[in-house]
Design an enzyme around this catalytic site. Structure first.
Site, mmCIF file in Angstrom:
data_model
loop_
_atom_site.group_PDB
_atom_site.id
_atom_site.type_symbol
_atom_site.label_atom_id
_atom_site.label_comp_id
_atom_site.label_asym_id
_atom_site.label_seq_id
_atom_site.Cartn_x
_atom_site.Cartn_y
_atom_site.Cartn_z
ATOM 1 N N ARG A 69 -11.820 2.100 -8.689
ATOM 2 C CA ARG A 69 -10.944 3.247 -8.975
ATOM 3 C C ARG A 69 -11.196 3.797 -10.373
ATOM 4 N NH1 ARG A 69 -5.153 2.427 -5.919
ATOM 5 N NH2 ARG A 69 -6.083 1.931 -3.914
ATOM 6 N N ASN A 106 -10.780 -2.555 -5.611
ATOM 7 C CA ASN A 106 -9.990 -1.650 -6.448
ATOM 8 C C ASN A 106 -10.593 -1.428 -7.835
ATOM 9 O OD1 ASN A 106 -6.808 -2.789 -5.061
ATOM 10 N ND2 ASN A 106 -7.960 -0.953 -4.535
ATOM 11 N N TRP A 145 2.829 8.068 -2.349
ATOM 12 C CA TRP A 145 4.264 8.214 -2.668
ATOM 13 C C TRP A 145 4.427 9.113 -3.901
ATOM 14 C CZ3 TRP A 145 7.570 7.022 -6.737
ATOM 15 C CH2 TRP A 145 8.929 6.885 -6.435
ATOM 16 N N SER A 161 -8.349 -4.703 4.901
ATOM 17 C CA SER A 161 -8.893 -4.449 3.558
ATOM 18 C C SER A 161 -9.273 -5.740 2.827
ATOM 19 C CB SER A 161 -7.914 -3.621 2.720
ATOM 20 O OG SER A 161 -7.589 -2.414 3.379
ATOM 21 N N ASP A 164 0.832 -1.215 0.000
ATOM 22 C CA ASP A 164 0.000 0.000 0.000
ATOM 23 C C ASP A 164 0.867 1.265 0.000
ATOM 24 O OD1 ASP A 164 -2.342 1.420 -0.016
ATOM 25 O OD2 ASP A 164 -2.789 1.137 2.109
HETATM 26 C C1 IPE Z 1 -5.494 -2.783 -0.361
HETATM 27 O O1 IPE Z 1 -5.096 -1.462 -0.548
HETATM 28 C C2 IPE Z 1 -5.399 -3.532 -1.643
HETATM 29 C C3 IPE Z 1 -4.062 -3.644 -2.215
HETATM 30 C C4 IPE Z 1 -2.936 -3.282 -1.678
HETATM 31 C C5 IPE Z 1 -4.021 -4.265 -3.491
HETATM 32 P P1 IPE Z 1 -6.147 -0.279 -0.725
HETATM 33 O O2 IPE Z 1 -5.363 0.964 -0.773
HETATM 34 O O3 IPE Z 1 -7.047 -0.562 -1.852
HETATM 35 O O4 IPE Z 1 -6.972 -0.393 0.643
HETATM 36 P P2 IPE Z 1 -7.990 0.593 1.333
HETATM 37 O O5 IPE Z 1 -9.126 0.795 0.382
HETATM 38 O O6 IPE Z 1 -7.265 1.860 1.607
HETATM 39 O O7 IPE Z 1 -8.407 -0.095 2.580
HETATM 40 C C1 IPE Z 2 -1.388 0.244 -3.422
HETATM 41 O O1 IPE Z 2 -1.189 1.604 -3.427
HETATM 42 C C2 IPE Z 2 -1.599 -0.328 -4.810
HETATM 43 C C3 IPE Z 2 -2.969 -0.753 -5.088
HETATM 44 C C4 IPE Z 2 -3.964 -0.757 -4.249
HETATM 45 C C5 IPE Z 2 -3.226 -1.213 -6.431
HETATM 46 P P1 IPE Z 2 -2.408 2.616 -3.482
HETATM 47 O O2 IPE Z 2 -2.732 2.883 -4.894
HETATM 48 O O3 IPE Z 2 -3.526 2.134 -2.642
HETATM 49 O O4 IPE Z 2 -1.762 3.904 -2.814
HETATM 50 P P2 IPE Z 2 -2.458 4.925 -1.822
HETATM 51 O O5 IPE Z 2 -3.014 4.122 -0.683
HETATM 52 O O6 IPE Z 2 -3.524 5.619 -2.597
HETATM 53 O O7 IPE Z 2 -1.347 5.818 -1.405
HETATM 54 MG MG MG Z 3 -4.033 2.380 -0.707
#
Ligand code: IPE
Ligand code: IPE
Ligand code: MG
Length: 247
Positions: free
Chosen positions: A71, A68, A25, A196, A20
């Site tokens: 998104r 996800n 980043w 999650s 995550d």
């Molecule tokens: C969890 O991360 C899923 C992955 C790392 C693939 P998310 O960033 O989607 O989780 P939430 O929604 O913040 O809990």
């Molecule tokens: C984890 O990083 C990757 C996936 C969930 C695919 P994020 O995309 O969730 O990064 P943040 O949480 O928005 O920083």
């Molecule tokens: Mg995340």
């Protein structure tokens, strides 16, 4: 044994990671989220390499959750392209290192071209036996559990399975992780402290390790640090500390 090796003993057999923080980043660097995901792929390569080097036998990486899909479609598309490129570029390395790839999740929801590379890589590495690498893709634990219950229910209804025969071992066989031990250590990067929808059944007795480090900055040394913390934990599995010491 060298000091550095000693600090890693005992080593978890199975490590699971919620990767995550890619988006944040990138934001810190005023770059688009996909820039963070790209850097995150380099972390995947390094963490897989280090895990293999130190002798981790099972590594499960949460790469894309069922949630996800919510998104923005451009981000989802970018992630799928990265996944395809990663897999295509990694087969030779996996074969060289004896890494067997598997997918935990709804493969049929992935775009066809991604599914094809994924299936091909899974097939190509099927007889590798040094380390199992499980990519959790379109993975959601509740969906996994419901699917298992549906299959079991159907087999009971068809008279193929006796409800009295359902125990923890049998149930585990209906999950994506069938045949693999439960994770001993679960790492989540970027400071968030939640599951999650990740491996709710399998993580029952895992040690949890949370770090502020965002995934693109989590590399080999950061994995070793987590393994050192794990080695110092006392796992009691319900017993007293004294009992656990003399096990
Ligand atoms: C969890 O991360 C899923 C992955 C790392 C693939 P998310 O960033 O989607 O989780 P939430 O929604 O913040 O809990
Ligand atoms: C984890 O990083 C990757 C996936 C969930 C695919 P994020 O995309 O969730 O990064 P943040 O949480 O928005 O920083
Ligand atoms: Mg995340």
């Amino acid at each position: 044994m060298q000091d550095s090796q000693l600090a890693l003993d005992p080593l978890p057999v199975h490590v699971a990671v919620i990767m995550d923080g890619n988006g944040r980043w990138a934001k810190e660097r005023n770059r688009p989220r996909l820039f963070g995901h790209k850097a995150g792929v380099d972390s995947v390569r390094e963490v897989v390499e280090t895990a293999h080097e130190v002798g981790i036998r099972h590594l499960t990486l949460y790469a894309f959750s069922t949630e996800n899909w919510r998104r923005p479609s451009l981000e989802v598309k970018g992630l799928m392209t990265l996944l395809k490129t990663y897999l295509g570029g990694e087969v030779a390395n996996m074969l060289k290192n004896g890494i067997r790839l598997d997918c935990f999740g709804q493969k049929d929801r992935l775009p066809k071209d991604v599914r094809e590379v994924l299936d091909q890589t899974i097939a190509d590495t099927a007889s590798c036996d040094s380390m199992r690498l499980n990519l959790a893709l379109s993975y959601g634990s509740r969906t996994e559990l419901i699917a298992a219950i549906q299959k079991i229910g159907q087999q009971c209804a068809d008279g193929e399975l006796d409800p009295a025969a359902i125990d923890e071992q049998l149930f585990s066989n209906y999950l994506y992780s069938s045949g693999q031990p439960d994770p001993d250590l679960m790492i989540r990067t970027s400071g968030e402290q939640r599951l999650s929808n990740f491996l709710l059944w399998q993580l029952s007795y895992a040690e949890l390790y949370f770090t502020e480090t965002k995934w693109p900055d989590f590399r080999g040394p950061q994995l070793l640090e987590a393994l050192q913390v794990f080695a110092k934990r006392q796992r009691r599995f319900g017993r007293t500390g004294e009992q656990a010491e003399t096990k």
